[in-house]
Scaffold this motif. Sequence first.
Motif, mmCIF file in Angstrom:
data_model
loop_
_atom_site.group_PDB
_atom_site.id
_atom_site.type_symbol
_atom_site.label_atom_id
_atom_site.label_comp_id
_atom_site.label_asym_id
_atom_site.label_seq_id
_atom_site.Cartn_x
_atom_site.Cartn_y
_atom_site.Cartn_z
ATOM 1 N N ARG A 295 12.268 -33.015 -28.232
ATOM 2 C CA ARG A 295 11.681 -31.562 -28.165
ATOM 3 C C ARG A 295 11.270 -31.511 -26.878
ATOM 4 N NH1 ARG A 295 12.711 -27.832 -32.039
ATOM 5 N NH2 ARG A 295 12.680 -28.880 -34.007
ATOM 6 N N THR A 296 11.595 -30.049 -26.097
ATOM 7 C CA THR A 296 11.008 -29.617 -24.939
ATOM 8 C C THR A 296 9.398 -29.199 -24.831
ATOM 9 O OG1 THR A 296 11.749 -27.508 -25.299
ATOM 10 C CG2 THR A 296 13.240 -28.991 -24.450
ATOM 11 N N PRO A 297 8.786 -29.417 -23.892
ATOM 12 C CA PRO A 297 7.318 -29.158 -24.206
ATOM 13 C C PRO A 297 7.280 -27.592 -24.400
ATOM 14 C CG PRO A 297 7.671 -30.547 -22.191
ATOM 15 C CD PRO A 297 9.085 -30.034 -22.529
ATOM 16 N N GLY A 298 8.195 -26.876 -24.024
ATOM 17 C CA GLY A 298 7.806 -25.325 -24.290
ATOM 18 C C GLY A 298 8.159 -25.177 -25.662
ATOM 19 N N ASP A 299 8.495 -26.159 -26.537
ATOM 20 C CA ASP A 299 8.774 -26.044 -28.006
ATOM 21 C C ASP A 299 7.530 -26.038 -28.748
ATOM 22 O OD1 ASP A 299 11.398 -25.319 -27.637
ATOM 23 O OD2 ASP A 299 12.117 -27.391 -28.166
ATOM 24 N N VAL A 300 6.391 -26.286 -28.137
ATOM 25 C CA VAL A 300 5.228 -26.823 -29.157
ATOM 26 C C VAL A 300 3.950 -26.108 -28.694
ATOM 27 C CG1 VAL A 300 3.766 -28.635 -29.546
ATOM 28 C CG2 VAL A 300 6.191 -29.357 -28.761
ATOM 29 N N LEU A 301 3.248 -25.680 -29.751
ATOM 30 C CA LEU A 301 1.984 -24.778 -29.662
ATOM 31 C C LEU A 301 1.048 -25.802 -30.463
ATOM 32 C CD1 LEU A 301 0.324 -22.513 -29.245
ATOM 33 C CD2 LEU A 301 1.108 -21.419 -31.321
ATOM 34 N N VAL A 302 -0.128 -26.069 -29.901
ATOM 35 C CA VAL A 302 -1.046 -26.640 -30.412
ATOM 36 C C VAL A 302 -2.435 -25.891 -30.858
ATOM 37 C CG1 VAL A 302 -2.550 -28.930 -30.450
ATOM 38 C CG2 VAL A 302 -0.601 -28.822 -29.584
ATOM 39 N N ALA B 295 -5.635 -17.874 -31.315
ATOM 40 C CA ALA B 295 -4.172 -18.539 -31.394
ATOM 41 C C ALA B 295 -3.535 -17.097 -32.027
ATOM 42 C CB ALA B 295 -4.151 -19.646 -32.538
ATOM 43 N N ASP B 296 -3.814 -16.174 -32.697
ATOM 44 C CA ASP B 296 -2.908 -14.960 -32.846
ATOM 45 C C ASP B 296 -2.256 -14.320 -31.781
ATOM 46 O OD1 ASP B 296 -5.324 -14.001 -31.922
ATOM 47 O OD2 ASP B 296 -5.367 -12.242 -33.325
ATOM 48 N N ARG B 297 -2.828 -14.799 -30.419
ATOM 49 C CA ARG B 297 -2.119 -13.902 -29.451
ATOM 50 C C ARG B 297 -0.943 -14.948 -28.852
ATOM 51 N NH1 ARG B 297 -6.023 -12.671 -24.527
ATOM 52 N NH2 ARG B 297 -4.009 -12.210 -23.653
ATOM 53 N N ALA B 298 -0.667 -15.920 -29.392
ATOM 54 C CA ALA B 298 0.349 -17.037 -29.155
ATOM 55 C C ALA B 298 1.569 -16.733 -29.923
ATOM 56 C CB ALA B 298 -0.006 -18.377 -29.509
ATOM 57 N N LEU C 143 -4.741 -22.082 -39.809
ATOM 58 C CA LEU C 143 -3.259 -22.475 -40.619
ATOM 59 C C LEU C 143 -2.546 -21.380 -40.934
ATOM 60 C CD1 LEU C 143 -4.965 -24.904 -43.226
ATOM 61 C CD2 LEU C 143 -3.484 -25.631 -41.335
ATOM 62 N N THR C 144 -3.172 -20.277 -40.927
ATOM 63 C CA THR C 144 -2.476 -18.836 -41.245
ATOM 64 C C THR C 144 -1.661 -18.634 -39.974
ATOM 65 O OG1 THR C 144 -4.363 -18.153 -42.682
ATOM 66 C CG2 THR C 144 -2.703 -16.259 -42.081
ATOM 67 N N VAL C 145 -2.090 -18.643 -38.903
ATOM 68 C CA VAL C 145 -1.550 -17.969 -37.706
ATOM 69 C C VAL C 145 -0.529 -19.145 -37.529
ATOM 70 C CG1 VAL C 145 -1.477 -18.157 -35.285
ATOM 71 C CG2 VAL C 145 -3.351 -17.133 -36.771
ATOM 72 N N ALA C 146 -0.673 -20.459 -37.748
ATOM 73 C CA ALA C 146 0.263 -21.697 -37.333
ATOM 74 C C ALA C 146 1.503 -21.416 -38.412
ATOM 75 C CB ALA C 146 -0.416 -23.005 -37.770
ATOM 76 N N HIS C 147 1.291 -21.266 -39.623
ATOM 77 C CA HIS C 147 2.416 -20.796 -40.540
ATOM 78 C C HIS C 147 3.357 -19.778 -39.988
ATOM 79 C CE1 HIS C 147 4.045 -20.148 -44.655
ATOM 80 N NE2 HIS C 147 4.083 -21.504 -44.836
ATOM 81 N N SER C 148 2.842 -18.670 -39.556
ATOM 82 C CA SER C 148 3.449 -17.548 -39.330
ATOM 83 C C SER C 148 4.133 -17.799 -37.828
ATOM 84 C CB SER C 148 2.611 -16.329 -39.139
ATOM 85 O OG SER C 148 1.767 -16.361 -38.365
ATOM 86 N N ARG C 149 3.850 -18.680 -37.175
ATOM 87 C CA ARG C 149 4.270 -19.004 -35.818
ATOM 88 C C ARG C 149 5.235 -20.032 -35.758
ATOM 89 N NH1 ARG C 149 1.581 -14.950 -35.584
ATOM 90 N NH2 ARG C 149 0.337 -14.313 -33.724
ATOM 91 N N ALA C 150 5.171 -20.950 -36.432
ATOM 92 C CA ALA C 150 6.053 -22.308 -36.626
ATOM 93 C C ALA C 150 7.372 -21.772 -37.041
ATOM 94 C CB ALA C 150 5.649 -23.379 -37.483
#
Length: 213
Positions: free
Chosen positions: A114-121, A160-163, A185-192
């Motif tokens: 994976r490239t670093p730009g693929d990952v959001l924490v 996180a909702d701005r990501a 978890l809500t934002v992560a589920h929608s952004r992944a």
Amino acid sequence: MPLIPEEPQIHEKAQGPRATPASGRTAPTPRPVPGPRPAAPPRPGRPGPVRPAPPAQRTSRETPAAKPGPAGPAAPAAPAATPAAAQIQLIPATPDGALDAAEEAVDLLLDSGRTPGDVLVITTGDPHPWAAHELSFGDAAYWAQHDAGDDVFYADAAVADRAASRAVVVVALNGGPEAAAVTALTVAHSRAGALLIVCGDPQRINSVLGAGV
């Protein structure tokens, strides 16, 4: 007494060609007639003729488009493909160890290609040290790092909702109120896009995910 004229002497150089050599002389050996010269061998260290390289294989982008044939009935449009839901992976961890578990997950993702730009924490408690450092230069500089999209981005659940969406989203439930866990978890589920990794208490995660996330 009348004079008798002397007979003229014939000198050797005035004689014509002889069939046989004069006595005491050896006939010269005839020289061979040179035939065609063979091709000269290549000189050491001198490359021979270079064959031109074969033409490069054309890619699909370079291949000329097929000429349109006679117009026929238009084919029905295919239905738009529905994006597959991201796979969810749970990593049990305590609030104190959730951030370390998230870091290990990121390292494994990068090692797997994976490239670093693929990952959001996303964190729910204390911000990640990288996020705290970048925010010290101002909000604009922090989000400029996000917009560049060339490195792992760390965000607090509150922002996180701005990501933007990324292929992989990692959530570290490292403390914070219950509302922060729900938001993360809500934002992560929608952004992944492909994978959602959640590091924390499995019971807490399942209770939030089971609430409709």
